[in-house]
Design an enzyme around this catalytic site. Structure first.
Site, PDB file in Angstrom:
ATOM      1  CB  CYS A 105      -1.133  -0.059   0.912  1.00 58.17           C
ATOM      2  SG  CYS A 105      -2.340   0.935   0.851  1.00 58.17           S
ATOM      3  CG  HIS A 109      -3.819  -3.333   3.240  1.00 58.41           C
ATOM      4  ND1 HIS A 109      -2.846  -2.763   4.149  1.00 58.41           N
ATOM      5  CD2 HIS A 109      -4.277  -2.053   2.586  1.00 58.41           C
ATOM      6  CE1 HIS A 109      -2.803  -1.435   3.710  1.00 58.41           C
ATOM      7  NE2 HIS A 109      -3.570  -1.101   2.875  1.00 58.41           N
ATOM      8  CD  GLU A 138      -1.626  -5.680   5.683  1.00 64.35           C
ATOM      9  OE1 GLU A 138      -1.201  -5.804   4.753  1.00 64.35           O
ATOM     10  OE2 GLU A 138      -1.848  -4.409   6.180  1.00 64.35           O
TER      11      GLU A 138
END
Ligand code: MN
Length: 247
Positions: free
Chosen positions: A114, A218, A220
């Site tokens: 990002c 993202h 994660e």
């Protein structure tokens, strides 16, 4: 033969909570957990360090991970500020750029996420679209969602033959999306390897033998899905290879 765990430095945000007397370092712990689960040893690179400390940390790390965050001040890539650009007034962007250039010079693998892919692009001489949703397009995709874990927002199509295709193991994936800016002109030795249906660049990688990869989504938040966890795994493996080659 000993196998050592590669050390991954993770660049993070700083915030000042309303009642706090001083800023705090801030990072989603899913980043550190993902690196550990993939066999690496993560450490958080503190915000607001000077270049000397950043250089010392770059010398100790085997790989660099850049996390999400605010807008990059557009003066850094030679543009006037768009009314919807909201850069934070600290050294984060400057430090992220310093880390990218330092890691590249040292041959360390880099994964940008990002804000991290945007910092990667600007560090290598690229520019950004400062606000996607005020940039006209006949079939604009919504890119600014507020996501919850394991929630995806739009598909991306991956370039055949790219490193990213090899890492994720396919050509089309659902991703989350929480960005109002995107890559525009690409930095030196980068190519776009994933796009949304409105042409917004969703991932880049290096074309010159450096191990550099960046994604606009993202992963994660998507570590329960193997194709997204594979991004962290790939960084850890590349860092392990580099560390072994340096012995
Ligand atoms: Mn998107």
């Amino acid at each position: 033969m000993t196998t050592t765990k590669p050390i991954i430095g993770i660049e993070c945000s700083s915030i000042q909570p309303e009642l706090a007397a001083a800023p705090r370092a801030m990072l989603n712990v899913r980043f550190t957990q993902a690196i550990e689960q993939c066999g690496g040893v993560p450490f958080i690179i503190p915000p607001r360090l000077g270049p000397g400390a950043l250089d010392a940390l770059l010398d100790t790390m085997d790989g660099l991970l850049l996390s999400g965050g605010p807008d990059i001040p557009p003066e850094i890539f030679g543009q006037e500020r768009h009314p919807l650009t909201k850069p934070l007034a600290d050294t984060r962007a400057v430090n992220a750029i310093h880390l990218v250039r330092g890691a590249q010079r040292r041959g360390r693998p880099i994964l940008g996420i990002c804000f991290g892919v945007q910092a990667l692009n600007v560090a290598l001489g690229g520019t950004l679209i400062q606000d996607i949703h005020t940039t006209p397009h006949p079939a604009r995709v919504k890119h600014k969602y507020y996501f919850s874990p394991d929630f995806t927002d739009h598909p991306v199509v991956i370039e055949p033959g790219s490193r990213l295709e090899g890492v994720m193991g396919g050509r089309e994936f659902a991703v989350n999306s929480c960005h109002h800016q995107a890559l525009d002109r690409l930095g030196e030795n980068l190519r776009a390897v994933a796009t949304a249906s409105d042409g917004i660049i969703e991932a880049v990688e290096s074309i010159n033998g450096d191990w550099i990869l960046g994604v606009q989504w993202h992963p994660e938040y998507l570590t329960a899905r193997p194709e997204h966890m594979a991004l962290f795994q790939a960084l850890v493996e590349a860092a392990r290879d580099r560390a072994a080659a340096a012995l």
